[in-house]
Enzyme design. Structure first.
Site, PDB file in Angstrom:
ATOM      1  N   ARG A 124      -9.942  -5.313  -8.780  1.00 31.60           N
ATOM      2  CA  ARG A 124      -9.013  -4.984  -7.891  1.00 31.60           C
ATOM      3  C   ARG A 124      -7.842  -4.211  -8.274  1.00 31.60           C
ATOM      4  O   ARG A 124      -6.787  -4.691  -8.358  1.00 31.60           O
ATOM      5  CB  ARG A 124      -8.618  -6.391  -7.315  1.00 31.60           C
ATOM      6  CG  ARG A 124      -9.693  -6.917  -6.344  1.00 31.60           C
ATOM      7  CD  ARG A 124      -9.333  -8.361  -5.914  1.00 31.60           C
ATOM      8  NE  ARG A 124      -9.331  -8.037  -4.466  1.00 31.60           N
ATOM      9  CZ  ARG A 124      -9.073  -9.047  -3.640  1.00 31.60           C
ATOM     10  NH1 ARG A 124      -9.148 -10.360  -4.127  1.00 31.60           N
ATOM     11  NH2 ARG A 124      -9.384  -8.980  -2.243  1.00 31.60           N
ATOM     12  N   GLN A 129      -8.565   0.338  -4.427  1.00 34.09           N
ATOM     13  CA  GLN A 129      -8.053  -0.175  -2.907  1.00 34.09           C
ATOM     14  C   GLN A 129      -8.941   0.141  -1.834  1.00 34.09           C
ATOM     15  O   GLN A 129      -9.535  -0.481  -0.982  1.00 34.09           O
ATOM     16  CB  GLN A 129      -6.792   0.027  -2.849  1.00 34.09           C
ATOM     17  CG  GLN A 129      -5.806  -1.256  -3.504  1.00 34.09           C
ATOM     18  CD  GLN A 129      -4.369  -0.901  -3.486  1.00 34.09           C
ATOM     19  OE1 GLN A 129      -3.823  -0.276  -2.800  1.00 34.09           O
ATOM     20  NE2 GLN A 129      -3.614  -1.952  -4.045  1.00 34.09           N
ATOM     21  N   ASP A 132     -12.321  -1.606  -1.358  1.00 34.12           N
ATOM     22  CA  ASP A 132     -12.235  -3.212  -1.618  1.00 34.12           C
ATOM     23  C   ASP A 132     -12.750  -3.932  -0.310  1.00 34.12           C
ATOM     24  O   ASP A 132     -11.835  -4.234   0.627  1.00 34.12           O
ATOM     25  CB  ASP A 132     -10.524  -3.447  -1.749  1.00 34.12           C
ATOM     26  CG  ASP A 132     -10.556  -5.009  -2.268  1.00 34.12           C
ATOM     27  OD1 ASP A 132     -11.393  -5.589  -1.858  1.00 34.12           O
ATOM     28  OD2 ASP A 132      -9.397  -5.249  -2.822  1.00 34.12           O
ATOM     29  N   SER A 135     -10.713  -7.370   0.463  1.00 38.35           N
ATOM     30  CA  SER A 135      -9.854  -7.223   1.252  1.00 38.35           C
ATOM     31  C   SER A 135      -9.707  -6.793   2.528  1.00 38.35           C
ATOM     32  O   SER A 135      -9.362  -7.486   3.520  1.00 38.35           O
ATOM     33  CB  SER A 135      -8.700  -6.148   0.687  1.00 38.35           C
ATOM     34  OG  SER A 135      -8.109  -6.623  -0.585  1.00 38.35           O
ATOM     35  N   TYR A 228      -5.120 -13.130  -9.336  1.00 36.37           N
ATOM     36  CA  TYR A 228      -5.652 -14.377  -8.555  1.00 36.37           C
ATOM     37  C   TYR A 228      -4.790 -15.570  -9.106  1.00 36.37           C
ATOM     38  O   TYR A 228      -4.207 -15.876 -10.227  1.00 36.37           O
ATOM     39  CB  TYR A 228      -7.101 -14.681  -9.198  1.00 36.37           C
ATOM     40  CG  TYR A 228      -7.910 -13.603  -8.538  1.00 36.37           C
ATOM     41  CD1 TYR A 228      -8.262 -13.673  -6.921  1.00 36.37           C
ATOM     42  CD2 TYR A 228      -8.414 -12.367  -9.069  1.00 36.37           C
ATOM     43  CE1 TYR A 228      -9.225 -12.571  -6.344  1.00 36.37           C
ATOM     44  CE2 TYR A 228      -9.456 -11.454  -8.479  1.00 36.37           C
ATOM     45  CZ  TYR A 228      -9.427 -11.678  -7.163  1.00 36.37           C
ATOM     46  OH  TYR A 228     -10.449 -10.735  -6.352  1.00 36.37           O
TER      47      TYR A 228
END
Ligand code: NAD
Length: 380
Positions: A124, A129, A132, A135, A228
């Site tokens: 990530r 992005q 991803d 997400s 995370y």
């Protein structure tokens, strides 16, 4: 030679998404890919065969005709062994792979020398992005959780003034303010609820407040590698429990989204907390598939305990298949562009961190260390 891309109809029951949508097919065609789509692949997401054909795809009947001819198979759900068996040696398959859950399928891929990339293993980092899928699909799930909660609640979300007085807005408590949680907060706010939220990563506080919700402060910061959360210590768990118990008791709706990578979902809402809620309250537990954040959650079920409805939906992104597929397809397109160097070759640059981290199987070898350990009988 053009790379031949195959898009199958997903086989997992209830899966309505499709890996590529017609717009993305058209873009790939312009870039020189050949695209074959299994007839009916987009049906569940309301993308008709004719739209794929108009975008330049060739429609194919059944996987027996599709897979053996494909250089690159694009999927949502991990391929089953019967799918892997139809793919040709040297082909590449890309999608969610869930190697922890299906190590035997990874073994099969390696045995058949079918190469595989797991989109959930993409790091990530900022550059990744646009690829991803975790997400994009979590955003869909968060939105849908907010809408479902509003639908299940026997009350209005917004404040409402009518001729005989004013109805108070609902109080929604969101546990876990990652991608899904933030989208659930935004959705509940748009519907007019008052929203409180909590996360063990202190950095989430600023994002929660920027959405106009109240962040419940606790003296914990459990941010770990990659942004995370780590698992809490027993003392931290106790602190969290006390704070959460009060917030749950005053809420009309609780939406839980807490996850710790590689671990079962943290158990946060206990039976006692549920029993302290007002009758008619609602819990939507987005962590149902990984064990649930609420002790009483049953994955895929809607139960009522002490007048509280507890819903543990599974595969929520599939419930919004039009946009979930569109978002996924764009992510996938960006990943494939990196992998295939604009339709010309399928020889990954292993110096690239994104490709090196997401490869699961290459040339008959399981490249993902935790899966290899798992297959060798160790603890991943
Ligand atoms: P996730 O699905 O792993 O977890 C959801 C949320 O649950 C997280 O915010 C986590 O902190 C929280 N949580 C875990 N244990 C908890 C507990 N006991 N109580 C309350 N909350 C708890 O996380 P995610 O949504 O995938 O995102 C994790 C992080 O990664 C976030 O910081 C996000 O902004 C970041 N991120 C970065 C990128 C990028 O830069 N490319 C992309 C996506 C996400």
């Amino acid at each position: 030679m053009a790379i031949r891309v195959a898009v199958p109809k997903e086989t997992v029951p209830g899966e309505r998404r499709v890996a590529l949508v017609p717009d993305v097919v058209a873009r790939m065609k312009r870039e020189g890919y050949e695209v074959w789509v299994e007839r009916g692949a987009g049906e569940g997401a309301y993308y008709p065969d004719a739209a794929y054909e108009a975008a330049g795809a060739k429609l194919v009947d059944g996987k027996e005709a599709l897979y053996p001819e494909a250089d690159l198979v694009l999927k949502i759900q991990p391929p089953g062994e019967e799918e892997v068996d139809l793919m040709r040696e040297g082909a590449v398959v890309v999608g969610f792979m869930q190697p922890h859950r299906y190590p035997e399928r990874v073994k099969r891929l390696a045995e058949r020398r079918v190469n595989a990339f797991a989109l959930e293993l993409i790091p990530r980092i900022t550059r990744a992005q646009a690829m991803d899928v975790l997400s994009s699909q979590a955003s869909v799930a968060g939105y849908k959780a907010g809408v479902l909660a509003a639908d299940l609640a026997p009350k209005f979300f917004p404040m409402l003034t009518y001729a005989a007085g004013t109805i108070r807005p609902a109080l929604v408590f969101v546990i876990g303010a990652g991608v899904a949680g933030l989208q659930a907060i935004a959705t509940a706010k748009r519907l007019g609820a008052i929203v409180e939220a909590f996360d063990v990563r202190r950095a989430a506080g600023e994002q929660v407040r920027s959405l106009g919700a109240r962040f419940l402060e606790l003296d914990i910061d459990a941010e770990a590698e990659g942004g995370y959360a780590r698992e809490l210590t027993p003392e931290e768990k106790e602190k969290e429990k006390q704070m959460v118990a009060d917030a749950v008791a005053r809420a009309d709706v609780v939406i839980t989204t807490a996850q710790v990578p590689g671990r079962p979902a943290p158990r946060i809402v206990t039976r006692e907390m549920v029993e302290r809620m007002k009758p008619g309250s609602v819990i939507v537990d987005l962590a149902a598939e990984s064990g649930g954040n609420c002790e009483l959650t049953q994955a895929g079920e809607k139960i009522v305990h002490h007048g509280v409805t507890i819903y543990g939906p599974v595969n929520l992104p599939s419930e919004l298949p039009v946009h979930a597929s569109e978002m996924y397809a764009r992510n996938l397109y960006n990943f494939v562009s990196l992998l295939a160097q604009e339709g010309k070759a399928l020889s990954p640059d292993w110096e690239d961190e994104i490709l090196a981290s997401s490869v699961l199987v290459w040339d008959g070898e399981v490249k993902h260390e935790p899966t290899r350990v798992l297959l060798e009988g160790g603890e991943a």
